[in-house]
Design a protein around this motif. Sequence first.
Motif, PDB file in Angstrom:
ATOM      1  N   GLY A   1      45.840  46.897  24.635  1.00 41.07           N
ATOM      2  CA  GLY A   1      47.187  47.028  25.173  1.00 41.07           C
ATOM      3  C   GLY A   1      47.295  47.799  26.474  1.00 41.07           C
ATOM      4  N   ARG A   2      46.171  48.263  27.003  1.00 39.81           N
ATOM      5  CA  ARG A   2      46.210  49.013  28.259  1.00 39.81           C
ATOM      6  C   ARG A   2      46.554  48.096  29.429  1.00 39.81           C
ATOM      7  NH1 ARG A   2      40.728  52.455  27.771  1.00 39.81           N
ATOM      8  NH2 ARG A   2      40.234  50.703  26.462  1.00 39.81           N
ATOM      9  N   PRO A   3      47.353  48.571  30.362  1.00 36.76           N
ATOM     10  CA  PRO A   3      47.623  47.756  31.546  1.00 36.76           C
ATOM     11  C   PRO A   3      46.399  47.720  32.456  1.00 36.76           C
ATOM     12  CG  PRO A   3      48.748  49.864  31.714  1.00 36.76           C
ATOM     13  CD  PRO A   3      48.096  49.830  30.366  1.00 36.76           C
ATOM     14  N   PHE A   4      46.200  46.574  33.084  1.00 39.99           N
ATOM     15  CA  PHE A   4      45.123  46.461  34.064  1.00 39.99           C
ATOM     16  C   PHE A   4      45.559  45.468  35.121  1.00 39.99           C
ATOM     17  CE2 PHE A   4      44.232  43.149  31.020  1.00 39.99           C
ATOM     18  CZ  PHE A   4      43.671  42.101  31.719  1.00 39.99           C
ATOM     19  N   VAL A   5      44.933  45.561  36.273  1.00 39.53           N
ATOM     20  CA  VAL A   5      45.290  44.714  37.403  1.00 39.53           C
ATOM     21  C   VAL A   5      44.350  43.515  37.437  1.00 39.53           C
ATOM     22  CG1 VAL A   5      45.478  44.604  39.910  1.00 39.53           C
ATOM     23  CG2 VAL A   5      46.187  46.663  38.699  1.00 39.53           C
ATOM     24  N   ARG A   6      44.925  42.358  37.605  1.00 38.57           N
ATOM     25  CA  ARG A   6      44.144  41.131  37.694  1.00 38.57           C
ATOM     26  C   ARG A   6      43.292  41.179  38.956  1.00 38.57           C
ATOM     27  NH1 ARG A   6      46.622  35.037  37.455  1.00 38.57           N
ATOM     28  NH2 ARG A   6      44.628  33.973  37.631  1.00 38.57           N
ATOM     29  N   PRO A   7      41.983  41.000  38.825  1.00 38.80           N
ATOM     30  CA  PRO A   7      41.106  41.140  39.984  1.00 38.80           C
ATOM     31  C   PRO A   7      41.256  40.026  41.014  1.00 38.80           C
ATOM     32  CG  PRO A   7      39.846  40.463  38.082  1.00 38.80           C
ATOM     33  CD  PRO A   7      41.242  40.741  37.607  1.00 38.80           C
ATOM     34  N   SER A   8      41.723  38.853  40.592  1.00 38.31           N
ATOM     35  CA  SER A   8      41.825  37.727  41.505  1.00 38.31           C
ATOM     36  C   SER A   8      42.970  36.834  41.069  1.00 38.31           C
ATOM     37  CB  SER A   8      40.514  36.924  41.488  1.00 38.31           C
ATOM     38  OG  SER A   8      40.676  35.711  42.187  1.00 38.31           O
ATOM     39  N   THR A   9      43.575  36.142  42.015  1.00 35.36           N
ATOM     40  CA  THR A   9      44.647  35.209  41.663  1.00 35.36           C
ATOM     41  C   THR A   9      44.089  33.831  41.352  1.00 35.36           C
ATOM     42  OG1 THR A   9      44.961  34.691  44.001  1.00 35.36           O
ATOM     43  CG2 THR A   9      46.363  36.405  43.055  1.00 35.36           C
ATOM     44  N   ARG A  10      42.794  33.642  41.520  1.00 34.28           N
ATOM     45  CA  ARG A  10      42.166  32.350  41.237  1.00 34.28           C
ATOM     46  C   ARG A  10      41.742  32.272  39.774  1.00 34.28           C
ATOM     47  NH1 ARG A  10      37.723  30.726  45.295  1.00 34.28           N
ATOM     48  NH2 ARG A  10      38.230  28.738  44.349  1.00 34.28           N
ATOM     49  N   GLY A  11      41.857  31.104  39.191  1.00 35.42           N
ATOM     50  CA  GLY A  11      41.413  30.884  37.824  1.00 35.42           C
ATOM     51  C   GLY A  11      42.408  31.403  36.806  1.00 35.42           C
ATOM     52  N   PRO A  12      42.077  31.246  35.532  1.00 35.39           N
ATOM     53  CA  PRO A  12      42.973  31.707  34.471  1.00 35.39           C
ATOM     54  C   PRO A  12      43.054  33.228  34.419  1.00 35.39           C
ATOM     55  CG  PRO A  12      40.907  30.950  33.551  1.00 35.39           C
ATOM     56  CD  PRO A  12      40.862  30.626  35.023  1.00 35.39           C
ATOM     57  N   ALA A  13      44.168  33.728  33.962  1.00 33.17           N
ATOM     58  CA  ALA A  13      44.343  35.175  33.847  1.00 33.17           C
ATOM     59  C   ALA A  13      43.463  35.708  32.728  1.00 33.17           C
ATOM     60  CB  ALA A  13      45.809  35.508  33.558  1.00 33.17           C
ATOM     61  N   PRO A  14      42.786  36.834  32.949  1.00 32.93           N
ATOM     62  CA  PRO A  14      41.951  37.416  31.893  1.00 32.93           C
ATOM     63  C   PRO A  14      42.814  37.983  30.774  1.00 32.93           C
ATOM     64  CG  PRO A  14      42.015  38.854  33.802  1.00 32.93           C
ATOM     65  CD  PRO A  14      42.751  37.604  34.181  1.00 32.93           C
ATOM     66  N   LEU A  15      42.301  37.968  29.555  1.00 31.41           N
ATOM     67  CA  LEU A  15      43.035  38.501  28.408  1.00 31.41           C
ATOM     68  C   LEU A  15      42.676  39.945  28.111  1.00 31.41           C
ATOM     69  CD1 LEU A  15      42.721  35.486  25.941  1.00 31.41           C
ATOM     70  CD2 LEU A  15      44.689  36.129  27.338  1.00 31.41           C
ATOM     71  N   TYR A  16      41.487  40.386  28.560  1.00 29.97           N
ATOM     72  CA  TYR A  16      40.979  41.700  28.193  1.00 29.97           C
ATOM     73  C   TYR A  16      40.657  42.525  29.428  1.00 29.97           C
ATOM     74  CZ  TYR A  16      40.408  38.830  24.090  1.00 29.97           C
ATOM     75  OH  TYR A  16      40.638  37.957  23.063  1.00 29.97           O
ATOM     76  N   CYS A  17      40.796  43.845  29.291  1.00 32.57           N
ATOM     77  CA  CYS A  17      40.588  44.744  30.424  1.00 32.57           C
ATOM     78  C   CYS A  17      39.114  45.039  30.673  1.00 32.57           C
ATOM     79  CB  CYS A  17      41.362  46.039  30.222  1.00 32.57           C
ATOM     80  SG  CYS A  17      40.808  47.024  28.813  1.00 32.57           S
ATOM     81  N   SER A  18      38.250  44.786  29.694  1.00 33.23           N
ATOM     82  CA  SER A  18      36.833  45.129  29.863  1.00 33.23           C
ATOM     83  C   SER A  18      35.952  44.229  28.994  1.00 33.23           C
ATOM     84  CB  SER A  18      36.599  46.584  29.474  1.00 33.23           C
ATOM     85  OG  SER A  18      36.813  46.753  28.081  1.00 33.23           O
TER      86      SER A  18
END
Length: 74
Positions: free
Chosen positions: A29-46
Amino acid sequence: MSASARPATLPHTATPQTAARQLHCACCGRPFVRPSTRGPAPLYCSEDCQKQMRVRTRVWSRRDDAPFGLRRAS
């Protein structure tokens, strides 16, 4: 403790540009910043959260009380 009484751990400083890139981890549930706008959004921070969710999914699918259709074939 209600959600409104809980102290905020991170100040809300997102601008409209960064708000679209900020996500919340599906594991912790921790907020994280999406590293790139390309491709699908990641579900996990690590990688750790990703591994933890794979383990949880595997364990949950093996439970005897899992709803019909959700158990994996062995």
